[in-house]
Design an enzyme around this catalytic site. Structure first.
Site, PDB file in Angstrom:
ATOM      1  N   GLY A 246       5.401  -0.063   1.523  1.00 56.27           N
ATOM      2  CA  GLY A 246       4.409  -0.029   1.150  1.00 56.27           C
ATOM      3  C   GLY A 246       3.157  -0.306   2.345  1.00 56.27           C
ATOM      4  O   GLY A 246       1.636  -0.085   1.871  1.00 56.27           O
ATOM      5  N   ASP A 247       3.433  -0.466   3.467  1.00 60.14           N
ATOM      6  CA  ASP A 247       2.682  -0.148   4.271  1.00 60.14           C
ATOM      7  C   ASP A 247       2.733  -0.170   5.447  1.00 60.14           C
ATOM      8  O   ASP A 247       2.569  -0.074   6.651  1.00 60.14           O
ATOM      9  CB  ASP A 247       2.038  -1.426   4.448  1.00 60.14           C
ATOM     10  CG  ASP A 247       0.858  -2.199   5.519  1.00 60.14           C
ATOM     11  OD1 ASP A 247      -0.024  -1.555   4.752  1.00 60.14           O
ATOM     12  OD2 ASP A 247       0.658  -3.734   5.785  1.00 60.14           O
TER      13      ASP A 247
END
Length: 371
Positions: A229-230
């Site tokens: 997610g990042d």
């Protein structure tokens, strides 16, 4: 870059320990004597790079660590932090360059501690993670070779987590209203005021409306998985594996910050990676095809997933830019770090929209096809 599990970015939860306090914490909780300490940048947690002096006869091992002090909002979700940390440990055993925790004196992977300035001595979850070597992708002139590797890494990481990682609390990764999950671009409506009234806001409003109309209805056709997610250009570390300065070959030497892990879709991860690899690139539009090719060497996308890529990349730009603007109003002292993406991000988002989906996709897909 998480900000709590709620859809509302949390206020005043960033830890603020002094270096002396942090050194004392490492000694008290982990039983290690700090010989050197320095701050590391962070979005809403507090990180320190620490070196510890080894005792004679102590087992050989890393003597450099990252002391990670989680913001007080996320610290109220120990299950979530536990799963993120166990996922890092799992990935390390699977051969991914992921940090692992040094256990507390009680043999735990983390401890809840109070400290720092502010009212009521908030409690923060504390971990000591192995320090990973390398330089962030943001600091190199990223070439096609490393962009392909980043795409390949993004797919391999999600695939390993989704197919092989098991933990009793894995359900805590279903973070319905989590503001950084790419499915939640429509939640930006609540924070768009932070942009003021200008051409940038108009483009973000277009992104949100198109996202609601064209991406949200298709989510059920995408393949679900666990997302890191990042995978931004500061969370991927690389080192050079070639002696030739003219044509450097890089390998990924570290993956940082699992705080935004959640259930999502494979196509989310490749879109997030493309967006962040564009930030510092001298040829931002050229990035997507190389990252996509690397990703599809592990997880080929369906036609529906490919068709959503443009709006997913645009949606991540919108998330990053709007939430940074909102958070900078809350933490003006951290504005410089919060606005890293904004330096070039607005320009890239405007360019994407000026060129339009068809032209951008043509470039991405032709580059990917050349592999």
């Amino acid at each position: 870059m998480s900000s709590g599990n709620d859809c509302k970015p949390q206020t005043l939860t960033k830890p603020a320990l002094g270096e002396e306090e942090a050194m004392e914490l490492v000694d008290r909780v982990f039983g290690l004597k700090v010989s050197w300490i320095g701050p590391l940048p962070s979005y809403d947690d507090q990180n320190f790079h620490v070196r510890v002096s080894r005792n004679k006869g102590a087992a050989e091992g890393a003597d450099e660590y990252v002391l990670k002090i989680t913001n007080s909002a996320d610290s109220q979700e120990p299950e979530l932090i536990e799963v993120q940390t166990r996922a890092m440990m799992f990935l390390s055993t699977e051969g991914f360059p992921s940090a692992t925790p040094y256990l507390t004196k009680d043999g735990n992977i983390m401890a809840l501690e109070s400290g720092g300035a502010g009212p009521g001595h908030r409690k923060h979850m504390v971990r000591l993670l192995t320090y990973l070597p390398g330089v962030p992708v943001a600091k190199i002139a990223a070439n096609a070779q490393i962009l392909y590797q980043v795409g390949k890494l993004a797919a391999g990481l999600d695939k390993a987590l989704s197919e092989k990682f098991h933990h009793p609390s894995v359900k805590s990764l279903h973070r319905g209203q989590f503001i950084w999950n790419l499915a939640n671009v429509p939640l930006l409506d609540q924070y768009i005021y932070a942009l003021g009234q200008n051409k940038y806001r108009e483009v973000v409003e277009q992104v949100i409306e198109q996202f609601k109309g064209k991406v949200i209805p298709k989510l059920s056709s995408f393949r679900a998985c666990i997302n890191h997610g990042d995978l931004n250009d500061h969370n991927i570390l690389v080192d050079s594996s070639s002696a030739s300065p003219e044509d450097p070959q890089y390998r990924v030497s570290g993956i940082l910050d699992f705080g935004d892990m959640s259930y999502g879709y494979y196509v989310f991860e490749v879109a997030i990676a493309i967006m962040y690899m564009m930030i510092e690139s001298p040829d931002p539009l050229g990035v997507g095809g190389h990252v996509l090719a690397g990703f599809e060497s592990v997880v080929p996308l369906s036609a529906e997933e490919r068709g959503a890529l443009f709006l997913l990349v645009s949606g991540r730009f919108a998330q990053s830019l709007v939430i940074a603007a909102h958070t900078a109003l809350l933490y003006p002292e951290n504005k410089e770090y919060l606005m890293i993406t904004a330096k070039t991000g607005w320009r890239h988002l405007m360019t994407l929209f000026e060129l339009g989906q068809e032209a951008v996709e043509k470039r991405w897909f032709e580059t990917a096809a050349a592999y």
